[in-house]
Design an enzyme around this catalytic site. Structure first.
Site, PDB file in Angstrom:
ATOM      1  N   ASP A 188      10.293 -13.834  -8.043  1.00 24.38           N
ATOM      2  CA  ASP A 188       9.870 -13.417  -9.385  1.00 24.38           C
ATOM      3  C   ASP A 188      11.563 -13.963 -10.530  1.00 24.38           C
ATOM      4  OD1 ASP A 188       7.652 -14.969  -8.565  1.00 24.38           O
ATOM      5  OD2 ASP A 188       6.019 -13.089  -9.139  1.00 24.38           O
ATOM      6  N   TYR A 191       3.579 -19.878   0.232  1.00 23.93           N
ATOM      7  CA  TYR A 191       4.677 -19.872   1.395  1.00 23.93           C
ATOM      8  C   TYR A 191       5.638 -19.357   2.677  1.00 23.93           C
ATOM      9  CZ  TYR A 191       0.393 -16.450   0.426  1.00 23.93           C
ATOM     10  OH  TYR A 191      -0.698 -15.394   0.235  1.00 23.93           O
ATOM     11  N   GLY A 216       6.189  -1.879  -6.768  1.00 26.36           N
ATOM     12  CA  GLY A 216       5.705  -1.207  -6.313  1.00 26.36           C
ATOM     13  C   GLY A 216       7.010  -0.294  -4.830  1.00 26.36           C
ATOM     14  N   GLU A 267       1.744 -19.342 -11.229  1.00 27.26           N
ATOM     15  CA  GLU A 267       0.731 -18.402 -10.795  1.00 27.26           C
ATOM     16  C   GLU A 267       0.130 -17.776 -11.625  1.00 27.26           C
ATOM     17  OE1 GLU A 267       0.797 -14.969  -7.921  1.00 27.26           O
ATOM     18  OE2 GLU A 267       3.213 -15.641  -7.818  1.00 27.26           O
ATOM     19  N   GLY A 290       1.371  -1.407   0.130  1.00 28.12           N
ATOM     20  CA  GLY A 290       0.136   0.674  -0.196  1.00 28.12           C
ATOM     21  C   GLY A 290       0.446   0.623   0.228  1.00 28.12           C
TER      22      GLY A 290
END
Length: 426
Positions: free
Chosen positions: A202, A354, A173, A302, A147
């Site tokens: 990734d 995870y 981000g 994914e 965020g």
């Protein structure tokens, strides 16, 4: 020959003599690493543009901008967890404290949220004792979050705390936020250096050979593939289906397939496939293999096959488009297909996502993390800003953040890597 270096911004000229031992192999700002690693490519670029582009080489400078005795530094980790985060925190802290003698190093809790005073997080004091042994732990001792936060509010916090340099460890981000913060600092002509350390399991950040955590992820996937293979061979027409990370890029799936040749099918976001129709239909090929070999191992990233799944995709707190679960989708569609064809299959599904994100870095990643950390500190002390420490042609480099976040690095379906994967799977 006209060599044009990708421009690296500075908060000011480096005029202070470094406290490092003069026997240190210092690096000049004129030291460069060619962008195009092949002679033919560099020749073609020169013929077309009259230039050859290069990165500025990373490393310690003989002259620095900041006086270490008066410095205060901040370190934050943002985004998802990744093996090696604590290694980088430890490396930055110890390089600042032990090599340059910086007196104050703050750990900023929960990423950029820790720079927003309204959220009430207080800084953590970091020193050699605080970071001792943290490289043995997974996750990050500073915590992380997603965020955006107000650039204005974060900058006011940095100024109020008198922080001279901020190290931002994170992915796309995180780096975008670091770029916006650095741009505002440069606009105001403030003496605050912002340095990015690229973190994405990734391995999908442009202008960089590899990012930390990636090798550990591939290494950790290896035993899962072996287990999936054992399960598949242990049942009639057994299928081991492994779902791994790779939101937009399938590097983990591809490299894991090469590292463990038990994989028979590798599905990645860069290469589209259909389920039942067309020459690239996946399920008929799987059917044919099961009739011949009676077992199969599938690894799927994914982000693969998202066009096959109906339904709206959501976004996370950082604005990233969330993928639907392609692993569970495939599991259900495989069951349906073989039931219609009256063919018994036994599917074992594995999702180590995870498990992999939160483990400690393996040996080669640990070394890589330390070298990234040291070069990040060298760059900050020299007054560099709005840049990240990259790796290109086996050399550490300075990369403008703006260049690195323009697009995702992806597998080239016509490139050497994917050709090797296709040759290796069977």
């Amino acid at each position: 020959m006209n060599i044009e270096t990708f421009p690296i911004r500075k908060v000011g000229p480096a005029k202070i003599k470094t406290p490092l031992d003069l026997r240190t192999p210092f690096v000049s700002d004129q030291a460069q690493v060619f962008y195009d690693r092949e002679a033919d490519g560099a020749k073609k670029e020169f013929q077309e543009t009259g230039k050859i582009h290069a990165f500025e080489k990373a490393g310690p400078r003989e002259k620095i901008f900041f006086d270490p005795n008066w410095c205060k530094a901040g370190i934050l980790t943002a985004g998802g967890l990744c093996p090696g985060l604590n290694n980088v925190i430890k490396g930055i802290t110890e390089t600042l404290k032990k090599i340059y003698g910086v007196p104050v190093v703050y750990g900023i809790p929960y990423g950029y949220a820790g720079l927003n005073p309204e959220l009430g997080y207080g800084p953590i004091m970091l020193d050699e004792n605080t970071v001792d042994g943290i490289h043995e732990q997974g996750g990050t001792i500073l915590g992380s979050s997603r965020g955006s936060q107000s650039t204005e509010a974060m900058l006011e916090t940095l100024m109020r705390m008198d922080i001279n340099m901020l190290f931002c460890i994170g992915g796309d981000g995180t780096l975008r936020a670091a770029h916006e913060l650095a741009q505002e600092i440069l606009k105001r002509e403030l003496n605050i250096s912002v340095i990015g350390i690229p973190k994405t399991i990734d391995n999908d950040i442009c202008m960089i050979d590899k990012t930390f955590g990636f090798e550990t992820a591939v290494h950790a996937t290896n035993p899962m593939i072996t287990v999936a293979h054992n399960e598949a061979k242990g049942a009639p027409n057994g299928i081991g289906l492994i779902h791994v990370m790779g939101r937009d890029s399938g590097f983990i799936a591809a490299y894991s397939s090469l590292a463990n040749p038990h994989v028979n099918y590798c599905l990645v976001p860069e290469v589209k496939f259909s389920l039942e129709d067309g020459p690239d239909a996946f399920l008929p090929k799987l059917y044919d293999r099961l009739k011949r070999r009676h077992h199969a191992v599938i690894i799927v990233a994914e982000g693969a096959g998202q066009d096959l799944i109906q339904g709206e995709r959501q976004k996370d707190a950082s604005g990233n488009l969330l993928n639907n679960n392609i692993g569970m989708f495939l599991k259900d569609r495989i069951k349906e297909y073989f039931k219609r064809n009256n063919f018994e299959v036994n599917i074992k599904y594995f999702d180590p996502t995870y498990l992999i994100r939160g483990i400690a870095a393996e040996a080669s990643d640990s070394v890589f993390c330390l070298l990234l950390a040291q070069n990040a500190v060298h760059a900050a002390m020299a007054g560099k800003t709005d840049m990240l420490v990259g790796h290109w042609s086996d050399t550490f480099t300075h990369v403008p953040i703006e260049m690195a976040i323009r697009e995702r690095k992806k597998i080239n379906p016509r490139g050497t890597l994917w050709r090797c994967v296709q040759m290796n799977i069977r």
